[in-house]
Design an enzyme around this catalytic site. Structure first.
Site, PDB file in Angstrom:
ATOM      1  N   ALA A  89     139.535  19.625 -23.203  1.00 47.18           N
ATOM      2  CA  ALA A  89     140.715  18.993 -23.788  1.00 47.18           C
ATOM      3  C   ALA A  89     141.147  17.758 -22.997  1.00 47.18           C
ATOM      4  O   ALA A  89     141.618  16.771 -23.577  1.00 47.18           O
ATOM      5  CB  ALA A  89     141.862  19.997 -23.863  1.00 47.18           C
ATOM      6  N   ASP A  90     140.966  17.787 -21.687  1.00 49.77           N
ATOM      7  CA  ASP A  90     141.388  16.669 -20.832  1.00 49.77           C
ATOM      8  C   ASP A  90     140.634  15.379 -21.147  1.00 49.77           C
ATOM      9  O   ASP A  90     141.107  14.284 -20.806  1.00 49.77           O
ATOM     10  CB  ASP A  90     141.142  16.976 -19.351  1.00 49.77           C
ATOM     11  CG  ASP A  90     141.405  18.415 -18.964  1.00 49.77           C
ATOM     12  OD1 ASP A  90     141.130  19.307 -19.775  1.00 49.77           O
ATOM     13  OD2 ASP A  90     141.869  18.637 -17.836  1.00 49.77           O
TER      14      ASP A  90
ATOM     15  N   HIS B 255     139.182  18.959 -16.397  1.00 48.95           N
ATOM     16  CA  HIS B 255     138.578  20.203 -16.863  1.00 48.95           C
ATOM     17  C   HIS B 255     139.576  21.360 -16.909  1.00 48.95           C
ATOM     18  O   HIS B 255     139.201  22.467 -17.291  1.00 48.95           O
ATOM     19  CB  HIS B 255     137.402  20.602 -15.961  1.00 48.95           C
ATOM     20  CG  HIS B 255     136.278  19.632 -15.958  1.00 48.95           C
ATOM     21  ND1 HIS B 255     136.295  18.480 -15.217  1.00 48.95           N
ATOM     22  CD2 HIS B 255     135.094  19.635 -16.626  1.00 48.95           C
ATOM     23  CE1 HIS B 255     135.176  17.798 -15.413  1.00 48.95           C
ATOM     24  NE2 HIS B 255     134.430  18.476 -16.269  1.00 48.95           N
TER      25      HIS B 255
END
Length: 689
Positions: A447-448, A491
């Site tokens: 997602a990061d 992460h």
């Protein structure tokens, strides 16, 4: 306005010239050009009279290429993505002067957006003139996406994307052209080069004099240059581009040299950065005046005939004006219409609950099996992203393992390491109107890493509202979210606190396997965009493994009570949900009755369910993995204080991550993220208040 250039022979490209073009066609072009110019010149007057058109970017000087682009476009099969200066393009492509003025005055009946989008952003989705945003050049990605659908379904159409040369400096334009050349897609990129990006001259944008030449090294790509001020050169260039793309199923760039006669827009003063000689030059190369001279020089028309046509064009515009002035403005209450499409709902599991006693499955199994089931259910479903499509591997966490083997390389495929490209072309794929397309993408491997795609996320979030309900990007964006894996920066971060500030997108964050399956099924079947956040630390957890009924569905906006209690309401979601359930179970042995509610769906939010629980317990605590400062929990606590204050017997506390990045060393991660001990201590503190 009749468009008579729709049946040209693609096998033998037409060669247009003043002597070889039929008089009937020259007359039709002249009518379009005069009507367009009259509307273009009338637009600033509406602003002076406070009637509208507060943004107007005049197209004068782009007449040749815009006329040609609209003429080559076939509204029955092609897709056109214009930019904010494409007034004549859209008129030539099939819009009317009345529709242009409706857009300029932001009327409710404006076919582009019903007054919701900025003036001078012309569209008519009914004839495949697509609604695009003000983010310059980002529609290149949508054009590439719909071209991918055109190729997959072996359709006859071509995607057209038009933009100014300065917008080509944007990184996502390079992503689009690189992807189109790699995938060999039928798309034509038209660069209208007038030498300026507002006040920034071309020399400050690119090292090459012709920006299209920056792409000379791209494989499977043809580049055509033309004089965008000249009708015939532009027609020949666009005809050849269309023929070549259709025959070769590969992309083409048409670089049209234009001139900007007026300022960039009505908020710009070009006399502050252009000298008198340049302004005189630009007026001398007026394409409409040149076309008139040619028609007279070669005695195609007399002055009297052109004057009569001009008079008729003026009457068309006056008639359109009188009708538009009487048109209704959008009503204030209409702002709530078309924020997001109605979701899929079968009422099979109205509360998203079940009593299945079958074997337990982990989250990773729930994801994989539900994806496969939905791809069998709807053959028009696609999945792609980074590292997604291999024989024995499906993504970093193997979520899509075995899917390419079952569904083939055309439905399950890899995307480049270009997150904006992945999201933008997914948006474009769903614009193909002949199929019920659903696209599932892994927006980023973690997602990061989604931040490069935020431009397309933002654009897609208001597509449905901006188009007045005429288009919604039907896609599910999967993101492996959160920490507790020792991943560190890029992460282990949570991003929902940012995502939930944008209206027009659903955001879900399930914790248990059955909810993962049910919400994923609902997301894929629903129209509109859903962000599907997956707590990756729980992928293989035994604690969150559950039985899953066949075809299980969870509706959006329905929380689930994980443990019932009477003394305190714990509100949570994601990775912290099983922690809260475990702590509540332990505290029960000590005489405390704690209720744990799992939101599952963040947008829409089940505020009624939260209020029902608080009415019973009279105390509440918000616990999530994201940062306390500006995390999503802050919004929930604020709503509790507004709506439940009289029922509270204590302060509403928040537990979450510290206001720092998540470090890589496990000692740093442990100090940053909430854990069972910090959760227990906070719960006990509120219980004893």
């Amino acid at each position: 306005m009749k468009n008579i250039n729709k049946l040209h022979d693609l096998e033998t490209p037409a060669v247009y010239s003043i002597l070889k073009t039929p008089k009937e066609q020259l007359e039709a072009w002249y009518r379009l050009m005069t009507i367009g110019r009259m509307v273009d010149e009338k637009a600033p007057n509406y602003l002076k009279q406070a009637l509208g058109w507060s943004y107007h970017a005049p197209y004068a000087g782009h007449d040749g290429i815009q006329l040609a682009l609209g003429q080559i476009f076939h509204k029955e099969q092609d897709y056109l993505f214009p930019y904010y200066r494409d007034m004549l393009t859209c008129l030539s492509a099939g819009m009317t002067s009345e529709e242009l003025i409706l857009n300029g005055l932001s009327k409710a009946s404006d076919p582009s957006s019903g007054g919701r989008h900025m003036s001078n952003h012309f569209a008519k989705p009914e004839i495949n003139i697509e609604n695009v945003s003000s983010c310059t050049g980002n529609h290149t990605l949508h054009a590439v996406g719909v071209a991918r659908s055109l190729k997959y379904y072996k359709d006859e159409g071509v995607a057209f994307c038009s933009q100014g040369e300065s917008s080509v400096s944007e990184g996502y334009v390079y992503e689009a052209i690189n992807g189109a050349s790699k995938e060999k897609l039928p798309v034509i990129f038209v660069f209208q080069d007038n030498g300026y990006g507002i006040s920034v001259p071309k020399r400050d944008q690119t090292a090459r004099r012709k920006v299209a030449d920056n792409f000379r090294g791209f494989k499977n790509l043809r580049i055509i240059h033309c004089n965008g001020k000249d009708v015939f050169d532009s027609m020949n260039a666009m005809t050849e581009a269309y023929r070549w793309v259709k025959e070769n199923q590969m992309p083409c760039i048409v670089h049209a040299n234009c001139v900007r006669i007026h300022s960039h827009s009505n908020s710009d003063r070009h006399d502050l950065y252009r000298d008198d000689s340049e302004l005189t030059y630009s007026k001398a190369y007026d394409p409409l005046a040149k076309f008139e001279r040619l028609l007279l020089r070669y005695k195609i028309f007399t002055k009297e005939e052109l004057s009569e046509i001009m008079k008729e064009s003026r009457e068309v515009v006056i008639k359109a004006h009188r009708k538009v002035i009487k048109a209704e403005n959008p009503t204030p209450e209409s702002i709530m219409d078309f924020v997001i499409p109605e979701p899929y709902f079968s009422n099979k599991y109205p509360e998203g609950l079940h009593q299945d006693q079958g074997p337990k499955k982990k989250l990773i199994e729930a994801l994989n099996e539900t994806l496969k089931a939905e791809f069998r259910y709807n053959p028009e479903t696609f999945l792609y992203g980074q590292d997604m499509a291999n024989k024995d591997k499906g993504g970093v966490f193997n979520v899509s393992k075995g899917m390419q083997k079952e569904f083939g390389k055309e439905r399950i495929f890899n995307g480049p390491i270009a997150e904006d490209y992945i999201v933008g072309t997914a948006n474009g794929m769903t614009r193909f109107k002949k199929q019920n397309i659903r696209v599932v993408i892994e927006g980023a491997e973690f997602a990061d890493y989604f931040w490069p795609a935020m431009e397309q996320f933002v654009d897609s979030s208001h597509d449905y509202w901006r188009s007045n309900g005429k288009f919604s990007p039907n896609m599910t964006i999967r993101l492996a979210s959160g920490g507790y894996i020792g991943g560190g920066i890029y992460h282990s971060q949570n991003i929902e606190g940012c995502l939930t500030t944008f209206p027009g997108v659903r955001i879900v964050y399930p914790s248990y396997a059955d909810d993962v399956a049910g919400l994923l099924r609902t997301s894929i079947r629903s129209k509109g965009m859903t962000m599907f956040l997956e707590p990756k630390a729980l992928y293989n957890s035994e604690v969150t493994a559950t039985p899953i009924p066949d075809d299980f569905e969870v509706p959006f906006g329905k929380l689930k009570v994980r443990k019932r209690g009477d003394d305190l309401t714990v509100i949570t979601y994601g990775n912290t949900t099983p922690m809260c359930v475990e702590v509540a179970t332990e505290l029960e042995k000590e005489g405390y009755s704690v209720e744990v509610i799992d939101l599952r769906s963040l947008i829409p939010l089940d505020m009624d369910g939260i209020k029902t629980s608080i009415a019973k317990t009279n105390k509440a605590i918000m616990i999530h993995e994201d940062k306390v400062f500006s995390g999503f929990g802050a919004e929930i606590v604020s709503q509790i204080m507004e709506q439940c204050f009289e029922q509270l017997d204590g302060p509403v506390k928040r537990i979450g991550a510290t206001f720092t990045p998540v470090g890589f060393n496990q000692a740093l991660e442990k100090a940053t993220l909430p854990n069972k001990l910090s959760i227990r201590n906070a719960i006990v503190e509120i219980l004893k208040y």
